[in-house]
Design a protein around this motif. Structure first.
Motif, PDB file in Angstrom:
ATOM      1  N   PHE A 194       0.823  -1.206   0.000  1.00  0.00           N
ATOM      2  CA  PHE A 194       0.000   0.000   0.000  1.00  0.00           C
ATOM      3  C   PHE A 194       0.858   1.258   0.000  1.00  0.00           C
ATOM      4  O   PHE A 194       0.444   2.290  -0.541  1.00  0.00           O
ATOM      5  CB  PHE A 194      -0.967  -0.008   1.177  1.00  0.00           C
ATOM      6  N   ALA A 195       2.055   1.183   0.582  1.00  0.00           N
ATOM      7  CA  ALA A 195       2.956   2.340   0.548  1.00  0.00           C
ATOM      8  C   ALA A 195       3.291   2.713  -0.884  1.00  0.00           C
ATOM      9  O   ALA A 195       3.426   3.904  -1.216  1.00  0.00           O
ATOM     10  CB  ALA A 195       4.230   2.047   1.333  1.00  0.00           C
ATOM     11  N   VAL A 196       3.428   1.707  -1.763  1.00  0.00           N
ATOM     12  CA  VAL A 196       3.689   1.991  -3.175  1.00  0.00           C
ATOM     13  C   VAL A 196       2.508   2.729  -3.793  1.00  0.00           C
ATOM     14  O   VAL A 196       2.664   3.775  -4.427  1.00  0.00           O
ATOM     15  CB  VAL A 196       3.980   0.688  -3.951  1.00  0.00           C
ATOM     16  N   HIS A 197       1.306   2.198  -3.587  1.00  0.00           N
ATOM     17  CA  HIS A 197       0.114   2.879  -4.133  1.00  0.00           C
ATOM     18  C   HIS A 197      -0.039   4.270  -3.561  1.00  0.00           C
ATOM     19  O   HIS A 197      -0.279   5.242  -4.293  1.00  0.00           O
ATOM     20  CB  HIS A 197      -1.141   2.061  -3.833  1.00  0.00           C
ATOM     21  N   ASN A 198       0.085   4.404  -2.254  1.00  0.00           N
ATOM     22  CA  ASN A 198      -0.167   5.683  -1.594  1.00  0.00           C
ATOM     23  C   ASN A 198       0.845   6.750  -1.988  1.00  0.00           C
ATOM     24  O   ASN A 198       0.573   7.942  -1.832  1.00  0.00           O
ATOM     25  CB  ASN A 198      -0.136   5.492  -0.073  1.00  0.00           C
ATOM     26  N   SER A 199       2.002   6.335  -2.495  1.00  0.00           N
ATOM     27  CA  SER A 199       3.063   7.281  -2.840  1.00  0.00           C
ATOM     28  C   SER A 199       3.023   7.734  -4.295  1.00  0.00           C
ATOM     29  O   SER A 199       3.780   8.632  -4.670  1.00  0.00           O
ATOM     30  CB  SER A 199       4.430   6.653  -2.549  1.00  0.00           C
ATOM     31  N   LEU A 200       2.184   7.128  -5.118  1.00  0.00           N
ATOM     32  CA  LEU A 200       2.177   7.451  -6.541  1.00  0.00           C
ATOM     33  C   LEU A 200       1.905   8.937  -6.767  1.00  0.00           C
ATOM     34  O   LEU A 200       0.918   9.482  -6.278  1.00  0.00           O
ATOM     35  CB  LEU A 200       1.123   6.621  -7.268  1.00  0.00           C
ATOM     36  N   ALA A 201       2.792   9.572  -7.527  1.00  0.00           N
ATOM     37  CA  ALA A 201       2.653  11.009  -7.769  1.00  0.00           C
ATOM     38  C   ALA A 201       1.423  11.327  -8.592  1.00  0.00           C
ATOM     39  O   ALA A 201       0.829  12.399  -8.461  1.00  0.00           O
ATOM     40  CB  ALA A 201       3.910  11.547  -8.455  1.00  0.00           C
ATOM     41  N   GLY A 202       1.029  10.383  -9.448  1.00  0.00           N
ATOM     42  CA  GLY A 202      -0.139  10.605 -10.284  1.00  0.00           C
ATOM     43  C   GLY A 202      -1.441  10.204  -9.634  1.00  0.00           C
ATOM     44  O   GLY A 202      -2.490  10.209 -10.269  1.00  0.00           O
ATOM     45  N   GLY A 203      -1.392   9.853  -8.360  1.00  0.00           N
ATOM     46  CA  GLY A 203      -2.615   9.449  -7.666  1.00  0.00           C
ATOM     47  C   GLY A 203      -2.836   7.959  -7.723  1.00  0.00           C
ATOM     48  O   GLY A 203      -3.062   7.313  -6.705  1.00  0.00           O
ATOM     49  N   GLY A 204      -2.757   7.399  -8.926  1.00  0.00           N
ATOM     50  CA  GLY A 204      -2.888   5.960  -9.080  1.00  0.00           C
ATOM     51  C   GLY A 204      -4.307   5.459  -8.890  1.00  0.00           C
ATOM     52  O   GLY A 204      -5.207   6.180  -8.456  1.00  0.00           O
ATOM     53  N   GLU A 205      -4.509   4.204  -9.236  1.00  0.00           N
ATOM     54  CA  GLU A 205      -5.775   3.520  -9.045  1.00  0.00           C
ATOM     55  C   GLU A 205      -5.503   2.258  -8.240  1.00  0.00           C
ATOM     56  O   GLU A 205      -4.397   1.717  -8.271  1.00  0.00           O
ATOM     57  CB  GLU A 205      -6.419   3.185 -10.394  1.00  0.00           C
ATOM     58  N   LEU A 206      -6.510   1.797  -7.519  1.00  0.00           N
ATOM     59  CA  LEU A 206      -6.314   0.696  -6.583  1.00  0.00           C
ATOM     60  C   LEU A 206      -7.375  -0.375  -6.751  1.00  0.00           C
ATOM     61  O   LEU A 206      -8.564  -0.083  -6.846  1.00  0.00           O
ATOM     62  CB  LEU A 206      -6.350   1.229  -5.143  1.00  0.00           C
ATOM     63  N   THR A 207      -6.916  -1.617  -6.779  1.00  0.00           N
ATOM     64  CA  THR A 207      -7.781  -2.779  -6.637  1.00  0.00           C
ATOM     65  C   THR A 207      -7.344  -3.509  -5.376  1.00  0.00           C
ATOM     66  O   THR A 207      -6.156  -3.810  -5.212  1.00  0.00           O
ATOM     67  CB  THR A 207      -7.665  -3.719  -7.853  1.00  0.00           C
ATOM     68  N   VAL A 208      -8.281  -3.765  -4.477  1.00  0.00           N
ATOM     69  CA  VAL A 208      -7.955  -4.406  -3.205  1.00  0.00           C
ATOM     70  C   VAL A 208      -8.202  -5.907  -3.315  1.00  0.00           C
ATOM     71  O   VAL A 208      -9.293  -6.345  -3.700  1.00  0.00           O
ATOM     72  CB  VAL A 208      -8.782  -3.812  -2.053  1.00  0.00           C
ATOM     73  N   LEU A 209      -7.177  -6.689  -2.991  1.00  0.00           N
ATOM     74  CA  LEU A 209      -7.268  -8.142  -3.008  1.00  0.00           C
ATOM     75  C   LEU A 209      -7.424  -8.658  -1.583  1.00  0.00           C
ATOM     76  O   LEU A 209      -6.844  -8.101  -0.642  1.00  0.00           O
ATOM     77  CB  LEU A 209      -6.003  -8.741  -3.628  1.00  0.00           C
ATOM     78  N   GLU A 210      -8.152  -9.735  -1.429  1.00  0.00           N
ATOM     79  CA  GLU A 210      -8.307 -10.308  -0.093  1.00  0.00           C
ATOM     80  C   GLU A 210      -6.981 -10.847   0.419  1.00  0.00           C
ATOM     81  O   GLU A 210      -6.659 -10.703   1.604  1.00  0.00           O
ATOM     82  CB  GLU A 210      -9.360 -11.417  -0.115  1.00  0.00           C
ATOM     83  N   ALA A 211      -6.210 -11.466  -0.471  1.00  0.00           N
ATOM     84  CA  ALA A 211      -4.931 -12.034  -0.044  1.00  0.00           C
ATOM     85  C   ALA A 211      -3.988 -12.132  -1.221  1.00  0.00           C
ATOM     86  O   ALA A 211      -4.409 -12.196  -2.383  1.00  0.00           O
ATOM     87  CB  ALA A 211      -5.124 -13.417   0.584  1.00  0.00           C
ATOM     88  N   GLY A 212      -2.702 -12.141  -0.912  1.00  0.00           N
ATOM     89  CA  GLY A 212      -1.670 -12.365  -1.905  1.00  0.00           C
ATOM     90  C   GLY A 212      -0.753 -13.470  -1.441  1.00  0.00           C
ATOM     91  O   GLY A 212      -0.592 -13.699  -0.229  1.00  0.00           O
ATOM     92  N   HIS A 213      -0.154 -14.192  -2.379  1.00  0.00           N
ATOM     93  CA  HIS A 213       0.761 -15.286  -2.058  1.00  0.00           C
ATOM     94  C   HIS A 213       0.121 -16.299  -1.104  1.00  0.00           C
ATOM     95  O   HIS A 213       0.768 -16.831  -0.192  1.00  0.00           O
ATOM     96  CB  HIS A 213       2.055 -14.749  -1.431  1.00  0.00           C
ATOM     97  N   PHE A 214      -1.174 -16.574  -1.328  1.00  0.00           N
ATOM     98  CA  PHE A 214      -1.891 -17.452  -0.406  1.00  0.00           C
ATOM     99  C   PHE A 214      -3.152 -17.953  -1.091  1.00  0.00           C
ATOM    100  O   PHE A 214      -3.883 -17.175  -1.724  1.00  0.00           O
ATOM    101  CB  PHE A 214      -2.263 -16.675   0.860  1.00  0.00           C
ATOM    102  N   ASP A 215      -3.397 -19.246  -0.983  1.00  0.00           N
ATOM    103  CA  ASP A 215      -4.625 -19.821  -1.524  1.00  0.00           C
ATOM    104  C   ASP A 215      -5.773 -19.587  -0.542  1.00  0.00           C
ATOM    105  O   ASP A 215      -5.629 -19.839   0.653  1.00  0.00           O
ATOM    106  CB  ASP A 215      -4.463 -21.328  -1.763  1.00  0.00           C
ATOM    107  N   PHE A 216      -6.879 -19.099  -1.072  1.00  0.00           N
ATOM    108  CA  PHE A 216      -8.033 -18.829  -0.222  1.00  0.00           C
ATOM    109  C   PHE A 216      -9.310 -19.104  -0.994  1.00  0.00           C
ATOM    110  O   PHE A 216      -9.305 -19.101  -2.235  1.00  0.00           O
ATOM    111  CB  PHE A 216      -8.011 -17.381   0.282  1.00  0.00           C
ATOM    112  N   PRO A 217     -10.417 -19.370  -0.310  1.00  0.00           N
ATOM    113  CA  PRO A 217     -11.680 -19.612  -1.001  1.00  0.00           C
ATOM    114  C   PRO A 217     -12.048 -18.414  -1.880  1.00  0.00           C
ATOM    115  O   PRO A 217     -11.975 -17.272  -1.440  1.00  0.00           O
ATOM    116  CB  PRO A 217     -12.682 -19.792   0.145  1.00  0.00           C
ATOM    117  N   GLY A 218     -12.389 -18.679  -3.124  1.00  0.00           N
ATOM    118  CA  GLY A 218     -12.746 -17.602  -4.031  1.00  0.00           C
ATOM    119  C   GLY A 218     -11.563 -17.001  -4.767  1.00  0.00           C
ATOM    120  O   GLY A 218     -11.723 -15.993  -5.463  1.00  0.00           O
ATOM    121  N   LYS A 219     -10.392 -17.625  -4.646  1.00  0.00           N
ATOM    122  CA  LYS A 219      -9.204 -17.055  -5.293  1.00  0.00           C
ATOM    123  C   LYS A 219      -9.364 -16.997  -6.809  1.00  0.00           C
ATOM    124  O   LYS A 219      -8.995 -15.998  -7.444  1.00  0.00           O
ATOM    125  CB  LYS A 219      -7.964 -17.868  -4.926  1.00  0.00           C
TER     126      LYS A 219
END
Length: 330
Positions: A285-310
Motif C-alpha cells: 500500500f505504501a507503493v500505491h499511496n506514494s504514486l505522484a499521479g494518484g494511481g488507481e487501486l484494486t484491493v485483493l483479499e490475499a496475496g501469495h496465499f490460496d483462499f476460497p474464491g481465489k
C-alpha cells in the motif's frame, strides 16, 4: 474481510485494516542523488544493443503465437524469455510483463494479454529460472535478493530493473509497429507481480516509452517499515542480513519502490492485498499511496496465499487490468 485460517507464526495482516493501510506513507527522505542514480542506470540500459533473436514457436493460444526470445542486457549478459505476437494483423499495443521471484518457465498465466491485438515480451531477469540463469547470480530468491547488496552500484536489483528496460528495447526492435506507436505518443504498458511489481515501480519513472503500468502485490515498498515486519518472502532474507549489516539501510534507500512511486506521474493500477505472508501489505500500500499521479487501486483479499474464491478474484483482477489498459493506452 473474513479472517483467513493459516498456520504462520505471525499475522499476515500485521494488524492493519484497509483504512490504516491507505494511510501508510512512503519512507520519505530520498537520497539527494536518487533521481540522478536511476537516470544514469536508465541511460546505460538504453545504450545497450540488445540484438534480440526470435526462437521457435512454442504454442498458439488466446489470439497470440508465443515464441522463445533472447536479448542482451547490461553487463554483457544474454537473457531469455518469450514473445507473444498477434495471430492476425499488426500489434496495436505492446507490453513488458515482469515475473515474481522464482522466475517463469513458460508464458503461462500472463497470457491472455490484457488487450486484444497486442504483442508482449515476457523476460526472465538475470538469475531467475529458467531462461535468465547467469553465472555467478544466485537463482534462489533468498540469495538473489542479497546479491551485490553491499553497494548501490553492485546490487542485483538495479541490474534486474535494467533487464526490463532492455526487454522493452528488444520488443520495440522485434515489433517495429510498436516503435512507430511509441514515437507517435502511444507508449507501452508494463505489468508485474510481487518481485516484478517492485521492479516495475523502480523502472517506470525514468522510461518515457512506458505510458502506464499495473503492479500486483508489489514488493520493495517502504524498506524501513518492511525491515520491521516478519514474512516468509525475500524480505526475510534482507531483514536477517540487516541484523549483522546495519549499513545496508543506506543501500536500500535507492531501491525503495515507494520512493520511486513518488516520481511516477503516468497512470498506474496497483492491486494490493489485505493479507500476505510473503510481501507485507503495508509495503504494498505504501507503493500505491506514494504514486505522484494518484494511481488507481484494486484491493485483493490475499496475496501469495490460496483462499476460497481465489479463482474468481483473479478473474476480476484480469478484467480490471483489461479495463484499465483499454482506457489509458490510447
Amino acid at each position: 474481510m473474513t479472517a483467513l485460517t493459516h498456520d504462520f507464526p505471525f499475522d499476515p495482516t500485521y494488524g492493519y485494516t484497509l483504512d490504516t493501510l491507505l494511510a501508510v506513507p512512503g519512507p520519505g527522505g530520498a537520497p539527494d542523488d536518487f533521481d540522478a542514480f536511476w537516470r544514469g542506470r536508465y541511460e546505460a540500459a538504453r545504450a545497450v544493443e540488445t540484438r534480440p533473436e526470435l526462437g521457435p514457436l512454442v504454442e498458439e493460444r488466446d489470439g497470440v503465437r508465443i515464441f522463445e526470445v533472447s536479448y542482451a542486457s547490461v553487463g554483457g549478459v544474454r537473457l531469455g524469455g518469450w514473445l507473444a505476437l498477434p495471430v492476425e494483423g499488426r500489434a496495436e499495443h505492446g507490453f513488458v510483463i515482469g515475473h515474481g521471484y522464482g522466475g517463469r518457465d513458460q508464458a503461462g498465466p500472463d497470457v491472455p494479454l490484457p488487450l486484444p491485438r497486442s504483442a508482449a515480451i515476457l523476460p526472465c531477469v538475470r538469475g531467475m529460472v529458467e531462461r535468465g540463469l547467469v553465472d555467478g547470480v544466485p537463482s534462489v530468491s533468498a540469495e538473489h535478493v542479497l546479491h551485490g547488496i553491499e553497494s548501490r552500484e553492485t546490487y542485483v536489483i538495479g541490474e534486474c530493473v535494467a533487464d526490463l528496460w532492455c526487454a522493452a528495447s528488444a520488443l520495440l526492435e522485434l515489433v517495429p509497429e510498436l516503435g512507430e506507436s511509441v514515437a507517435s505518443g502511444e507508449g507501452l504498458g508494463y505489468l508485474g507481480e510481487s518481485f516484478g511489481g517492485g521492479l516495475g515501480a523502480l523502472a517506470l519513472p525514468w522510461d518515457e516509452r512506458f505510458a502506464a503500468g499495473e503492479l500486483t502485490v508489489p514488493t520493495f515498498g517502504n524498506h524501513p517499515l518492511r525491515l520491521t515486519l516478519d514474512c516468509i518472502g525475500s524480505g526475510a532474507a534482507v531483514r536477517a542480513y540487516r541484523e549483522t549489516h546495519p549499513e545496508v539501510v543506506d543501500v536500500l534507500r535507492y531501491f525503495d519502490a515507494a520512493t520511486a512511486a513518488t516520481r511516477i506521474t503516468k497512470p498506474v493500477l496497483v492491486a494490493a492485498a489485505l493479507f500476505d505472508p510473503s510481501v507485507p501489505p503495508p509495503g504494498q500500500f505504501a507503493v500505491h499511496n506514494s504514486l505522484a499521479g494518484g494511481g488507481e487501486l484494486t484491493v485483493l483479499e490475499a496475496g501469495h496465499f490460496d483462499f476460497p474464491g481465489k479463482d474468481a478474484a483473479l478473474a476480476e483482477l484480469a478484467a480490471a487490468k483489461g479495463e484499465f489498459f483499454g482506457r489509458v493506452l490510447k
